[in-house]
Design a protein around this motif. Structure first.
Motif, PDB file in Angstrom:
ATOM      1  N   VAL A  66      50.251  17.374  40.945  1.00  0.00           N
ATOM      2  CA  VAL A  66      49.266  18.198  40.248  1.00  0.00           C
ATOM      3  C   VAL A  66      48.752  19.249  41.223  1.00  0.00           C
ATOM      4  CG1 VAL A  66      47.077  18.188  38.981  1.00  0.00           C
ATOM      5  CG2 VAL A  66      48.624  16.230  38.804  1.00  0.00           C
ATOM      6  N   ALA A  67      48.549  20.457  40.731  1.00  0.00           N
ATOM      7  CA  ALA A  67      48.094  21.548  41.590  1.00  0.00           C
ATOM      8  C   ALA A  67      46.722  21.251  42.182  1.00  0.00           C
ATOM      9  CB  ALA A  67      48.059  22.846  40.810  1.00  0.00           C
ATOM     10  N   THR A  68      46.527  21.697  43.397  1.00  0.00           N
ATOM     11  CA  THR A  68      45.228  21.625  44.064  1.00  0.00           C
ATOM     12  C   THR A  68      44.699  23.046  44.223  1.00  0.00           C
ATOM     13  OG1 THR A  68      46.098  21.835  46.305  1.00  0.00           O
ATOM     14  CG2 THR A  68      46.090  19.623  45.333  1.00  0.00           C
ATOM     15  N   ALA A  69      43.571  23.172  44.885  1.00  0.00           N
ATOM     16  CA  ALA A  69      43.006  24.497  45.135  1.00  0.00           C
ATOM     17  C   ALA A  69      43.955  25.375  45.944  1.00  0.00           C
ATOM     18  CB  ALA A  69      41.667  24.364  45.856  1.00  0.00           C
ATOM     19  N   CYS A  70      44.858  24.759  46.679  1.00  0.00           N
ATOM     20  CA  CYS A  70      45.803  25.538  47.494  1.00  0.00           C
ATOM     21  C   CYS A  70      46.809  26.294  46.633  1.00  0.00           C
ATOM     22  CB  CYS A  70      46.557  24.617  48.457  1.00  0.00           C
ATOM     23  SG  CYS A  70      45.493  23.772  49.637  1.00  0.00           S
ATOM     24  N   GLU A  71      47.122  25.753  45.454  1.00  0.00           N
ATOM     25  CA  GLU A  71      48.130  26.384  44.593  1.00  0.00           C
ATOM     26  C   GLU A  71      47.532  27.310  43.541  1.00  0.00           C
ATOM     27  OE1 GLU A  71      49.679  23.268  46.742  1.00  0.00           O
ATOM     28  OE2 GLU A  71      48.303  22.848  45.077  1.00  0.00           O
ATOM     29  N   VAL A  72      46.244  27.211  43.292  1.00  0.00           N
ATOM     30  CA  VAL A  72      45.624  28.007  42.225  1.00  0.00           C
ATOM     31  C   VAL A  72      44.978  29.242  42.838  1.00  0.00           C
ATOM     32  CG1 VAL A  72      43.916  28.035  40.372  1.00  0.00           C
ATOM     33  CG2 VAL A  72      45.234  25.949  40.833  1.00  0.00           C
ATOM     34  N   PRO A  73      45.394  30.433  42.425  1.00  0.00           N
ATOM     35  CA  PRO A  73      44.857  31.662  43.012  1.00  0.00           C
ATOM     36  C   PRO A  73      43.505  32.022  42.408  1.00  0.00           C
ATOM     37  CG  PRO A  73      46.360  32.210  41.259  1.00  0.00           C
ATOM     38  CD  PRO A  73      46.373  30.703  41.359  1.00  0.00           C
ATOM     39  N   PRO A  74      42.797  32.972  43.009  1.00  0.00           N
ATOM     40  CA  PRO A  74      41.623  33.532  42.322  1.00  0.00           C
ATOM     41  C   PRO A  74      42.058  34.144  40.991  1.00  0.00           C
ATOM     42  CG  PRO A  74      41.705  34.239  44.619  1.00  0.00           C
ATOM     43  CD  PRO A  74      43.017  33.574  44.332  1.00  0.00           C
ATOM     44  N   ILE A  75      41.245  33.986  39.970  1.00  0.00           N
ATOM     45  CA  ILE A  75      41.583  34.459  38.629  1.00  0.00           C
ATOM     46  C   ILE A  75      40.614  35.577  38.257  1.00  0.00           C
ATOM     47  CG2 ILE A  75      41.825  33.808  36.197  1.00  0.00           C
ATOM     48  CD1 ILE A  75      42.271  30.884  37.318  1.00  0.00           C
ATOM     49  N   GLU A  76      41.152  36.773  38.071  1.00  0.00           N
ATOM     50  CA  GLU A  76      40.337  37.922  37.681  1.00  0.00           C
ATOM     51  C   GLU A  76      40.249  37.950  36.163  1.00  0.00           C
ATOM     52  OE1 GLU A  76      41.745  41.542  39.681  1.00  0.00           O
ATOM     53  OE2 GLU A  76      42.962  40.205  40.938  1.00  0.00           O
ATOM     54  N   ILE A  77      39.031  37.880  35.625  1.00  0.00           N
ATOM     55  CA  ILE A  77      38.832  37.822  34.177  1.00  0.00           C
ATOM     56  C   ILE A  77      38.171  39.105  33.705  1.00  0.00           C
ATOM     57  CG2 ILE A  77      37.767  36.559  32.275  1.00  0.00           C
ATOM     58  CD1 ILE A  77      37.841  34.060  34.023  1.00  0.00           C
ATOM     59  N   LEU A  78      38.821  39.777  32.759  1.00  0.00           N
ATOM     60  CA  LEU A  78      38.308  41.007  32.161  1.00  0.00           C
ATOM     61  C   LEU A  78      37.947  40.700  30.713  1.00  0.00           C
ATOM     62  CD1 LEU A  78      41.188  43.295  33.495  1.00  0.00           C
ATOM     63  CD2 LEU A  78      38.981  42.848  34.585  1.00  0.00           C
ATOM     64  N   HIS A  79      36.756  41.107  30.300  1.00  0.00           N
ATOM     65  CA  HIS A  79      36.263  40.719  28.981  1.00  0.00           C
ATOM     66  C   HIS A  79      36.492  41.836  27.975  1.00  0.00           C
ATOM     67  CE1 HIS A  79      34.496  37.189  30.775  1.00  0.00           C
ATOM     68  NE2 HIS A  79      33.985  37.952  31.717  1.00  0.00           N
ATOM     69  N   HIS A  80      36.931  41.409  26.786  1.00  0.00           N
ATOM     70  CA  HIS A  80      37.255  42.373  25.734  1.00  0.00           C
ATOM     71  C   HIS A  80      36.897  41.731  24.396  1.00  0.00           C
ATOM     72  CE1 HIS A  80      39.410  45.513  23.613  1.00  0.00           C
ATOM     73  NE2 HIS A  80      39.723  46.084  24.764  1.00  0.00           N
ATOM     74  N   ASN A  81      35.663  41.244  24.296  1.00  0.00           N
ATOM     75  CA  ASN A  81      35.331  40.333  23.198  1.00  0.00           C
ATOM     76  C   ASN A  81      34.962  41.055  21.906  1.00  0.00           C
ATOM     77  OD1 ASN A  81      35.743  38.055  24.788  1.00  0.00           O
ATOM     78  ND2 ASN A  81      33.703  38.204  25.670  1.00  0.00           N
ATOM     79  N   THR A  82      35.574  40.582  20.826  1.00  0.00           N
ATOM     80  CA  THR A  82      35.334  41.087  19.477  1.00  0.00           C
ATOM     81  C   THR A  82      34.868  39.935  18.613  1.00  0.00           C
ATOM     82  OG1 THR A  82      37.163  42.642  19.780  1.00  0.00           O
ATOM     83  CG2 THR A  82      36.356  42.309  17.530  1.00  0.00           C
ATOM     84  N   PRO A  83      33.653  39.967  18.078  1.00  0.00           N
ATOM     85  CA  PRO A  83      33.184  38.847  17.254  1.00  0.00           C
ATOM     86  C   PRO A  83      34.030  38.665  15.998  1.00  0.00           C
ATOM     87  CG  PRO A  83      31.358  40.273  17.919  1.00  0.00           C
ATOM     88  CD  PRO A  83      32.620  40.990  18.279  1.00  0.00           C
TER      89      PRO A  83
END
Length: 792
Positions: free
Chosen positions: A710-727
């Motif tokens: 199972v992946a640890t913090a070493c395998e998971v990169p920073p995740i850049e999240i851009l929001h584009h939310n439509t209700p």
């Protein structure tokens, strides 16, 4: 803050974190059951074998052992699980609580030992002698469907437990007239859930009241109670299910498993408290598995890459037992496959196989392979036609003017933005600049790639969806809101949290609907004697169904509060009044002004001075509501993953991960961010590392965390999240849900990125996981010049 709301959209810390991070959480093992005996299961060492006899004499003679019980014993106290929904192409299945005639997978529980403590129970289990007649094992989809294959479930009579076909338009005609027909294959490996807390339960039988209380970490307390009562021959009023804090579930803790039913039945039979906790090896071997699919697509395309027709063949390995209708997960994949693209002619053929492996069930994003199959097909079209992968997506993408869009399967897409999220991500990674960097890197002997994956994620699963899909079940949710005489606010819903962080966002839904602060709302979950009957947590429905029900119920409470407040203020109606932060305000001119009346004032009158209430208003402030959401709502996102692959070692390094998400109204941005990050991490972990491995005899070779990675913090990169939310226009407060799309997008984006990086080697990896071994096997005897020589 979400526009127009005062409580929804606040970045509030998760309420449960105070107890969880300080070590004051209350998990199953923290619950004291006085005098409890311990249960251990004897498990089959064979994948497929007849049970000729079970000798329990030595185990029963051991001091401290209370009893050893077999399938024959449990058959006296429980009924079998029969799944026979009237779905064309689906075979009925039935299983006893413990196997009686034969075992069907390595780890199948064949007997149960009850002893004074767990150590004695484990020792006694080793002393139980089972006489087996080994049978040939069926260990894969092809073997299951082969002529003359051993039959896993003799009562079903076939290893093809489900088959559904569908056709819209005329894909065959589109194929005949196509510029080119592009075929692609996809193999997703078998996974398991690996919750931090394994399965377990504690059962209390009150003989005086003839009442069972089951303490268990479970996602769907009320449906579980119903199944438990029915299989024990009890009424639901004789059973209480209580869920404490739960250390993860991911879909594994939905079904009523045989071990849990056994513990409950024996607590009643022995009139003793019992508890059971599986170890990690049992969890990896015998809890439930998921995701093993073989898929083939055939896309009929024009010269510009436009899809004229699409055909899907999908096979699923469902394992040895059906705890869910066998068509369930695979059917959803096929229903939503076309997702963000303008496809009208579409056909699918879905087959589900029984094999001698642990039974399958839903895992976070049961439809996880969907986006990889669709987006991998897009990349295959680009490769075959020599086109740019982004341009092929642009050519086929649904545009704003296309909505609402009816997919060829009849599913309706609305209030989503797949084209916009695609462009947002393409801009964020500077797509042209990446391609230039990629060319320079290849010239330097470095192999980088960029993978794109646009996701359309199904979320609410309302009752109408189940009905139309031929899947038994309801999608409604129920809530109650109670304002106490002091003005304190309590609320409950039929969900059960297993780590999602429900308590803050659900408090915010109540607070927004009522007009109080979220900090002043207490949410009660997981006790079937307290919570209203709801369908529980699954399929990213927590915010949409659960939050929606609470929001509507709180609005109902608000209307009553304002009616009473109007009488206190001596005005004719509640028009012009509102409740804000627990205080009644009145519109005077163009401004809201505090009236001096609080929610506590209203509550005291409602409970303690009922004769002063307006005519027609009963005493108290206790409200209930049920809500059946739309048949389906959808969220969408686009993922971009940049990787570097080392051809010499097969290792993959994720250089950048960007995600543009449209998940509607956000109840709590902290919780949503955590859900998005966790989902992406789970998808990357599954695509890179995780794999349940069986050998040719059906032996599980991956039943430890040294083998199931199972992946640890070493395998998971920073995740850049851009929001584009439509209700959403069809749900309360515009909520959509978003808990599973990250898994879908991560699998597709990573796989496409690796294939993009390896394009100079003229190889396409079509089976996961993307392990160093699998990549090296593909690259053996190949050099980057191979493709160049072929093209020249």
């Amino acid at each position: 803050m979400t526009e127009g709301f005062t409580q929804i959209g606040r970045a509030l810390p998760r309420k449960e974190d105070r107890r969880l991070v300080s070590g004051r959480g209350r998990y199953l093992d923290d619950i004291a059951l006085p005098g409890a005996l311990h249960v251990t299961f004897v498990r089959s060492p064979h994948a497929h074998a007849r049970i000729l006899g079970i000798n329990t004499e030595e185990a029963l003679s051991m001091p401290g052992v209370v009893g050893v019980f077999t399938g024959h014993d449990l058959a006296q106290w429980t009924t079998p699980l029969r799944l026979a929904p009237p779905i064309e192409g689906l075979l009925p299945t039935e299983m006893t609580t413990l196997p009686i005639g034969k075992v069907r997978f390595h780890g199948d529980p064949v007997a149960c030992v009850v002893a004074r403590d767990r150590y004695l129970a484990e020792d006694a289990a080793e002393a139980v002698v089972v006489d087996y007649e080994p049978l040939e094992a069926v260990t894969g989809i092809a073997a299951a469907f082969a002529p003359g294959a051993p039959v896993v479930d003799e009562a079903a009579g076939s290893n093809m437990v489900s088959r559904q076909r569908f056709c819209a338009g005329d894909p065959a005609a589109r194929r005949a007239g196509a510029h080119k027909v592009v075929e692609a294959r996809f193999g997703l490996q078998r996974h398991t859930h690996v919750p931090l807390e394994t399965r377990g339960c504690g059962a209390e039988w009150d003989d005086g009241r003839a009442h069972l209380t089951l303490h268990i970490g479970n996602q769907v307390p009320h449906p579980l109670r119903g199944q438990l009562a029915a299989r024990l021959g009890l009424s639901e009023s004789q059973v209480t299910v209580i869920c404490p804090d739960v250390g993860g579930a991911f879909g594994q803790k939905i079904a009523l498993y045989r071990e849990e039913l056994t513990v409950a039945a024996l607590a009643r039979h022995l009139r003793r408290n019992l508890r059971w906790r599986e170890d990690r090896m049992e969890n990896l071997m015998a809890a439930s598995h998921a995701r093993e699919y073989d898929c083939r697509t055939r896309a009929s395309v024009g010269p510009d890459g436009r899809i004229l027709g699409l055909e899907l063949e999908l096979d699923e390995d469902f394992g040895a037992y059906c705890f869910f209708p066998a068509n369930y997960m695979a059917r959803v994949i096929a229903l939503i496959l076309t997702g963000p693209y303008r496809i009208t002619d579409y056909a699918f053929d879905v087959r589900v196989a029984l094999t001698n492996k642990c039974g399958a069930g839903p895992m976070r994003a049961p439809m996880a392979i969907t986006s990889w199959v669709m987006e991998g097909t897009m990349d295959a079209i680009a490769r075959d036609l020599g086109l740019d992968p982004l341009q092929v997506r642009r050519t086929n993408a649904l545009r704003p003017q296309d909505f609402p869009w009816r997919m060829p399967t009849g599913e309706v897409l609305e209030d989503i933005t797949p084209h916009q999220t695609l462009e947002t991500v393409a801009g964020a990674v500077d797509y042209p600049a990446f391609r230039a960097r990629q060319r320079r890197a290849r010239a330097d002997g470095r192999f980088v790639g960029l993978g794109l994956c646009t996701v359309v994620e199904s979320t609410t699963y309302g009752s109408a969806f189940y009905k139309s899909a031929g899947i038994p079940g309801s999608g409604h949710e129920a809530a109650w809101v109670r304002i106490e005489p002091s003005g304190a606010v309590n609320a409950s819903v039929g969900l059960m949290g297993t780590g999602q962080g429900y308590e803050s966002p659900l408090s915010q839904a109540v607070a927004e609907g009522l007009g109080v602060r979220a900090e002043d709302v207490t949410i009660h979950l997981g006790n079937t004697d307290v919570a209203p009957y709801g369908m529980g947590s699954r399929g990213a429905r927590g915010a949409t169904a659960g939050g929606g029900a609470l929001y509507l119920c709180a609005q109902k409470a608000r209307d009553r509060v304002l009616a009473i407040a109007a009488s206190i203020l001596g005005v004719n109606s509640a028009k012009g009044l509102r409740l804000r932060d627990g205080r009644v305000e009145r519109m005077l001119g163009v401004e809201w002004q505090d009236t001096g009346v609080t929610l506590g004032d209203v509550a005291r009158r409602a409970y303690l001075d009922p004769t002063a209430l307006p005519q027609g208003i009963a005493p108290g402030l206790d409200f209930a509501l049920t809500y059946d959401p739309p048949p389906m709502t959808y969220s969408n996102s686009t993922h971009a993953c940049e990787v570097e692959v080392d051809p010499a070692t097969g290792s993959i390094r994720v250089l950048r991960y960007v995600l543009a998400e449209d998940c509607g109204t956000v109840l709590n941005p902290i919780v949503v961010r955590g859900q998005q990050q966790g989902a992406v991490a789970m998808g990357l972990s599954g695509a890179l590392l995780e794999q349940v491995v069986y050998d040719a005899a059906g032996q599980n070779l991956s039943a430890t965390l040294a083998d199931y990675l199972v992946a640890t913090a070493c395998e998971v990169p920073p995740i850049e999240i851009l929001h584009h939310n439509t209700p959403s226009q069809r749900t309360p407060a515009g909520i959509k849900g978003m808990a599973e799309g990250g898994v879908m997008g991560a699998i597709g984006a990573l796989a496409n990125a690796v294939n993009d990086a390896l394009a100079p080697f003229a190889v396409t990896i079509d089976r996961l996981p993307l392990s160093p071994q699998s990549i090296r096997a593909q690259l053996r005897d190949k050099t980057p010049e191979t493709m160049e020589r072929t093209q020249s």
